[in-house]
Design a protein around this motif. Structure first.
Motif, PDB file in Angstrom:
ATOM      1  N   PRO A  22       0.812  -1.227   0.000  1.00 22.53           N
ATOM      2  CA  PRO A  22       0.000   0.000   0.000  1.00 22.53           C
ATOM      3  C   PRO A  22       0.842   1.273   0.000  1.00 22.53           C
ATOM      4  N   ASP A  23       2.056   1.195   0.518  1.00 21.06           N
ATOM      5  CA  ASP A  23       2.930   2.363   0.558  1.00 21.06           C
ATOM      6  C   ASP A  23       3.792   2.508  -0.688  1.00 21.06           C
ATOM      7  N   GLY A  24       3.684   1.562  -1.647  1.00 26.22           N
ATOM      8  CA  GLY A  24       4.450   1.611  -2.880  1.00 26.22           C
ATOM      9  C   GLY A  24       5.779   0.890  -2.809  1.00 26.22           C
ATOM     10  N   ALA A  25       6.124   0.323  -1.657  1.00 26.85           N
ATOM     11  CA  ALA A  25       7.386  -0.406  -1.494  1.00 26.85           C
ATOM     12  C   ALA A  25       7.230  -1.834  -2.008  1.00 26.85           C
ATOM     13  N   PRO A  26       8.297  -2.401  -2.606  1.00 28.98           N
ATOM     14  CA  PRO A  26       8.234  -3.784  -3.079  1.00 28.98           C
ATOM     15  C   PRO A  26       8.015  -4.755  -1.917  1.00 28.98           C
ATOM     16  N   THR A  27       7.217  -5.777  -2.186  1.00 33.05           N
ATOM     17  CA  THR A  27       6.924  -6.793  -1.173  1.00 33.05           C
ATOM     18  C   THR A  27       6.619  -8.112  -1.862  1.00 33.05           C
ATOM     19  N   ASP A  28       6.773  -9.196  -1.135  1.00 35.88           N
ATOM     20  CA  ASP A  28       6.418 -10.516  -1.657  1.00 35.88           C
ATOM     21  C   ASP A  28       4.989 -10.903  -1.295  1.00 35.88           C
ATOM     22  N   VAL A  29       4.358 -10.124  -0.435  1.00 37.50           N
ATOM     23  CA  VAL A  29       2.994 -10.400  -0.002  1.00 37.50           C
ATOM     24  C   VAL A  29       2.026  -9.817  -1.026  1.00 37.50           C
ATOM     25  N   GLU A  30       1.137 -10.662  -1.498  1.00 37.52           N
ATOM     26  CA  GLU A  30       0.177 -10.200  -2.499  1.00 37.52           C
ATOM     27  C   GLU A  30      -0.823  -9.226  -1.872  1.00 37.52           C
ATOM     28  N   PRO A  31      -1.000  -8.052  -2.479  1.00 31.89           N
ATOM     29  CA  PRO A  31      -1.941  -7.066  -1.910  1.00 31.89           C
ATOM     30  C   PRO A  31      -3.388  -7.508  -2.091  1.00 31.89           C
ATOM     31  N   ARG A  32      -4.248  -6.885  -1.301  1.00 25.45           N
ATOM     32  CA  ARG A  32      -5.676  -7.189  -1.348  1.00 25.45           C
ATOM     33  C   ARG A  32      -6.427  -6.052  -2.019  1.00 25.45           C
ATOM     34  N   CYS A  33      -7.509  -6.413  -2.677  1.00 27.64           N
ATOM     35  CA  CYS A  33      -8.425  -5.449  -3.280  1.00 27.64           C
ATOM     36  C   CYS A  33      -9.760  -5.577  -2.569  1.00 27.64           C
TER      37      CYS A  33
END
Length: 165
Positions: A60-71
């Motif tokens: 959500p903050d625009g940083a790369p992550t391996d956790v898939e975001p939610r919609c």
């Protein structure tokens, strides 16, 4: 030659009050139909996305992550309590007329007040519902809370993973 005169007296005593009650019922039914039609809205957003290389995700903050975001999607609809309030106005008005009306004028004042209550309740419900859905913002669908505009409307919240939409 005979002349006939039409009587201006009602056929049934109290028929004017029955017409007023019928009018109140029509106002309540029309208000219910308008609320069911126009008290609607949706808000959808995703709290992140795919990274530019397509191998990871963005949080959500625009940083790369391996956790898939939610919609998520929030849908506004009229609350059943709103329709119950309209029914209570009609039933309460009829009960009040039967218990307290001293004459037809008093009964008509009670009916007019009930019509005004239906109009005000409907306008307030529309305003509160529309403001609630228009001001709704969710930045992170993994942990959120929404304030439901009860008793005027209700929110239906659905969330899913970014790749499932």
């Amino acid at each position: 030659m005979t002349t006939t005169t039409e009587s201006t007296t009602p056929l049934l005593p109290g028929s004017a009050i029955i017409v007023g009650i019928r009018s109140l019922l029509v106002w309540a039914i029309v208000a219910s139909a308008l609320l069911a039609t126009f008290l609607r809205g949706t808000h959808s957003s995703c709290s992140g996305g795919l990274s530019s290389d397509g191998r990871g995700f963005l949080g959500p903050d625009g940083a790369p992550t391996d956790v898939e975001p939610r919609c998520g999607t929030v849908t506004l609809s009229p609350s059943p309590l709103l329709f119950l309030l309209l029914a209570l106005i009609v039933i309460g008005t009829i009960t009040r007329i039967l218990r307290r009306a001293e004459d037809e004028d008093h009964a008509f004042r009670i009916l007019n007040n009930a019509r005004m209550a239906i109009v005000v309740l409907s306008l307030v419900a529309l305003a509160v519902g529309w403001i609630a859905i228009m001001t709704l913002r969710v930045d992170d669908w993994s942990s959120f809370s929404v304030f439901s505009p009860m008793p005027f409307g209700q929110f239906d919240v659905e969330t899913s993973l970014f790749t499932e939409r």
